[in-house]
Design a protein around this motif. Structure first.
Motif, PDB file in Angstrom:
ATOM      1  N   LEU A  12      -1.471  -1.248 -10.388  1.00 23.22           N
ATOM      2  CA  LEU A  12      -1.923  -0.668  -9.128  1.00 23.22           C
ATOM      3  C   LEU A  12      -3.118  -1.415  -8.542  1.00 23.22           C
ATOM      4  O   LEU A  12      -3.368  -1.373  -7.352  1.00 23.22           O
ATOM      5  CB  LEU A  12      -2.279   0.815  -9.329  1.00 23.22           C
ATOM      6  CG  LEU A  12      -1.133   1.689  -9.817  1.00 23.22           C
ATOM      7  CD1 LEU A  12      -1.551   3.149  -9.897  1.00 23.22           C
ATOM      8  CD2 LEU A  12       0.091   1.546  -8.918  1.00 23.22           C
ATOM      9  N   THR A  37      -5.349   8.090  -5.620  1.00 24.97           N
ATOM     10  CA  THR A  37      -4.603   8.016  -6.883  1.00 24.97           C
ATOM     11  C   THR A  37      -5.273   7.031  -7.837  1.00 24.97           C
ATOM     12  O   THR A  37      -5.395   7.319  -9.032  1.00 24.97           O
ATOM     13  CB  THR A  37      -3.142   7.557  -6.662  1.00 24.97           C
ATOM     14  OG1 THR A  37      -3.114   6.581  -5.631  1.00 24.97           O
ATOM     15  CG2 THR A  37      -2.238   8.697  -6.318  1.00 24.97           C
ATOM     16  N   SER A  38      -5.739   5.883  -7.294  1.00 23.68           N
ATOM     17  CA  SER A  38      -6.371   4.886  -8.163  1.00 23.68           C
ATOM     18  C   SER A  38      -7.613   5.462  -8.833  1.00 23.68           C
ATOM     19  O   SER A  38      -7.810   5.319 -10.039  1.00 23.68           O
ATOM     20  CB  SER A  38      -6.756   3.645  -7.359  1.00 23.68           C
ATOM     21  OG  SER A  38      -5.614   3.066  -6.809  1.00 23.68           O
ATOM     22  N   THR A  88       0.843  -1.200   0.000  1.00 31.46           N
ATOM     23  CA  THR A  88       0.000   0.000   0.000  1.00 31.46           C
ATOM     24  C   THR A  88       0.872   1.242   0.000  1.00 31.46           C
ATOM     25  O   THR A  88       2.062   1.181   0.281  1.00 31.46           O
ATOM     26  CB  THR A  88      -0.899   0.040   1.255  1.00 31.46           C
ATOM     27  OG1 THR A  88      -0.080  -0.126   2.405  1.00 31.46           O
ATOM     28  CG2 THR A  88      -1.942  -1.054   1.224  1.00 31.46           C
ATOM     29  N   TRP A  89       0.278   2.352  -0.351  1.00 28.94           N
ATOM     30  CA  TRP A  89       1.003   3.612  -0.370  1.00 28.94           C
ATOM     31  C   TRP A  89       0.024   4.726   0.006  1.00 28.94           C
ATOM     32  O   TRP A  89      -1.179   4.517  -0.050  1.00 28.94           O
ATOM     33  CB  TRP A  89       1.634   3.850  -1.741  1.00 28.94           C
ATOM     34  CG  TRP A  89       0.658   3.743  -2.863  1.00 28.94           C
ATOM     35  CD1 TRP A  89      -0.086   4.749  -3.408  1.00 28.94           C
ATOM     36  CD2 TRP A  89       0.296   2.560  -3.588  1.00 28.94           C
ATOM     37  NE1 TRP A  89      -0.875   4.259  -4.412  1.00 28.94           N
ATOM     38  CE2 TRP A  89      -0.665   2.925  -4.548  1.00 28.94           C
ATOM     39  CE3 TRP A  89       0.700   1.205  -3.502  1.00 28.94           C
ATOM     40  CZ2 TRP A  89      -1.240   1.996  -5.410  1.00 28.94           C
ATOM     41  CZ3 TRP A  89       0.115   0.300  -4.371  1.00 28.94           C
ATOM     42  CH2 TRP A  89      -0.828   0.696  -5.310  1.00 28.94           C
ATOM     43  N   GLN A 130      -3.650   5.967  -1.596  1.00 27.27           N
ATOM     44  CA  GLN A 130      -3.773   4.909  -2.590  1.00 27.27           C
ATOM     45  C   GLN A 130      -5.081   4.941  -3.365  1.00 27.27           C
ATOM     46  O   GLN A 130      -5.098   4.966  -4.597  1.00 27.27           O
ATOM     47  CB  GLN A 130      -3.646   3.585  -1.863  1.00 27.27           C
ATOM     48  CG  GLN A 130      -3.699   2.402  -2.759  1.00 27.27           C
ATOM     49  CD  GLN A 130      -3.709   1.152  -1.930  1.00 27.27           C
ATOM     50  OE1 GLN A 130      -3.138   1.120  -0.842  1.00 27.27           O
ATOM     51  NE2 GLN A 130      -4.354   0.127  -2.396  1.00 27.27           N
TER      52      GLN A 130
END
Lengths: 463, 108
Positions: A201, A163-164, A156-157, A160
């Motif tokens: 992603l 951005t997705s 994960t970032w 997340q």
């Protein structure tokens, strides 16, 4: 329509019928092989029909492709071990999707870089390249995770989901722009590039235990890409085969999600596991487990009238399917009865455990699914859990605070006694503490599953 | 939307419906072979790939088509071979007096 076209269409129609018959035959294990041979004949007809196409004027590229594909495909089909089936199937989805994507890209280039394409065809081409591209990278990521080239834990970032969603909306924007103006190279290449990125992603944040859903979903996408190809080039056999495939993948992903009591959205965007690790560490304190020696466990198994083996992914990792069968043989020799309890999401893909045990010559009527086997646990003397964890955790029934609460499980805790083969007391993949291990009826046999099973076999033989 | 597209949509929806019905009857026992079977069938992209690889329109078509044919053929060959290999393993235990035993009755 001239005679040649009629013949081609007849071949395609026959191929479609054979595909449906082949899939239908899979409802019966005794007839499945013959049915799949029919499906293969269907594929051959479809290929021959296509080769009769008047548009085909040059042969070297076709021959090179067919020969190369066969050279690579045969060893893939014959050599890959059954334990590696999930990653093998994941990567295959990537191949099919890449083929569909390339056909779409080519179609766009050939029609004067989109200038010769009407809006309707562009919709089909857009879907084809979009689904195709994200399946290509998604499959590669799934392969990487299953092959353990990438960490199995969810990656994960920060931001997340933001951005997705942003990427996804941009891609949809490109798609719409492209439909309005098909001759738009920027939108076309950007859409494909973004779709490739989305594939990465989408799968990276998904944990290894959720792979059955991902692999099924990729199966569905690969089918949809093929169906979209059919729309784009006006070919019915592509539409039919793609639709069959899409429906199959969708159905399997729904079944898998249900078996985990989670929605699609939760699997795809939830990054399960990451949040739960912290909660798990606290709950185990103050509880003790009872460990058992291989000698005692062997005695228990040897004199049991009814034994249920509960295999999980750990069985596949340890490559222990053959030893399990050997153990069952020893128990049966002494008059005991052995059955196998297969949870729908045991392993890394739908049906994974069944294939492994069938490979070890376990007759398939001994492989029982959850609904069939659950009522039988109460009459079972020993439940032998091999490398399964979350699917036997009674917290799913009793503890509303557990992340897996509500997930249908195998009622192993109802058995008269339970032996759990486990490497150590580490929590399961999802990082959740398992209440089953602390039950008074449960005995833990620590060690590598294969080594422990081999030991049990020798002990029973010497009794 | 022209007439052909409408017919294509009919075909798609009906095929998806048939697929859903047929596949919901596949037991969980055979879900892995089902996946590899549908995977093999998804190699049907071969149809589009062959046309591109053999077209006389441009060299790019031929090359993209050639790669696509290779990929799709891997799916077809690998998929059907592996499905058969798996299905071969699913045997019924030889039970006496069971007339439906057709597989697994060979010498032990």
């Amino acid at each position: 329509m001239n005679a040649r076209d009629l013949l081609i269409e007849a071949a395609y129609l026959a191929a479609s019928v054979f595909f449906i018959l082949g899939l239908r035959s899979l409802s019966n294990p005794d007839k499945a092989r013959r049915g799949m041979n029919q499906a293969a004949v269907g594929m051959l007809l479809a290929i021959l029909g296509t080769l009769a196409n008047a548009g085909i004027v040059t042969w070297p590229y076709i021959v090179v492709g067919l020969v190369l594909g066969t050279i690579i495909g045969v060893p893939l089909g014959t050599k890959v071990p059954m334990t590696a089936m999930p990653q093998q199937i994941a990567i295959s989805h990537g191949f099919g999707a890449l083929a569909a994507t390339l056909v779409g890209v080519n179609e766009w280039i050939v029609k004067d870089f989109g200038a010769g394409i009407d809006h309707g065809t562009m919709v089909a081409l857009g879907f084809e390249t979009l689904f195709g591209a994200l399946t290509v990278t998604g499959s590669l990521m799934a392969f990487g995770k299953l092959q353990e080239l990438l960490p199995g834990k969810p990656i994960t970032w920060p931001l997340q989901n933001a951005t997705s969603i942003g990427l996804f909306l941009t891609t949809v924007g490109m798609f719409v722009w492209l439909v309005i103006n098909p001759a738009n190279p920027l939108a076309f290449w950007l859409m494909i590039g973004l779709a490739l990125l989305i594939g990465v992603l989408l799968v990276l944040p998904i944990g290894g235990a959720d792979m059955p859903v991902v692999v099924s979903l990729l199966n569905s996408y690969a089918g949809l890409a093929a169906a979209a190809t059919g729309f784009a080039i006006g070919n019915n056999v592509l539409i039919i085969a793609g639709a069959l495939n899409g429906a199959s993948g969708l159905l399997l992903s729904i079944l898998m999600s249900k078996a985990m009591n989670r929605s699609f959205g939760n699997v795809i965007f939830g990054a399960f596991g990451a949040e739960t690790v912290a909660a798990a560490a606290t709950s185990a304190s103050g509880l003790t487990v009872r460990s058992v020696s291989p000698e005692d466990a062997a005695v228990q198994l040897a004199f049991a009238a009814r034994v249920i083996v509960v295999p999980g992914y750990g069985l596949a990792v340890a490559q222990a399917q053959h030893v399990v069968q050997e153990l069952a043989e020893q128990i049966e020799k002494r008059g005991g009865e052995v059955r196998y309890a297969i949870h729908p999401v045991a392993g890394r893909m739908p049906g994974h455990m069944n294939v492994l045990l069938a490979e070890a010559n376990v007759p398939y009527e001994k492989l029982l699914d959850m609904e069939e086997i659950n009522p039988q646990f109460e009459q079972c003397d020993v439940a032998l859990v091999v490398g399964a964890n979350d699917v036997v955790n009674p917290a799913a029934r009793s503890d509303p605070s557990s992340p897996i609460y509500g997930m249908p499980i195998l009622n192993v805790d109802k058995a008269r006694s339970v032996i759990v083969l486990k490497r150590s007391m580490n929590a399961g993949f999802a990082g959740i503490e398992n209440a089953l291990f602390y039950e008074p009826r449960t005995a833990m046999l620590f060690g590598d599953a294969k080594a422990s099973l081999t030991r049990l076999v020798t002990e029973i033989k010497s009794l | 939307m022209n007439a052909t597209t409408v017919i294509q949509l009919y075909v798609f929806v009906l095929a998806a419906f048939v697929g859903y019905q047929v596949i919901s009857r596949v037991p969980s026992l055979l879900h892995t072979p089902l996946m590899s079977a549908t995977n093999a069938i998804s190699g049907i992209s071969l149809v589009g790939s062959l046309v591109a690889a053999g077209s006389g329109s441009s060299r790019i078509s031929n090359i993209l088509g050639c790669i696509a044919v290779t990929c799709a053929m891997i799916n077809v060959v690998g998929g059907f071979v592996i499905t058969d290999r798996m299905l071969k393993m699913f045997k019924r235990g030889s039970k006496a007096g069971d007339p439906s035993t057709t597989l697994g009755t060979g010498p032990k």
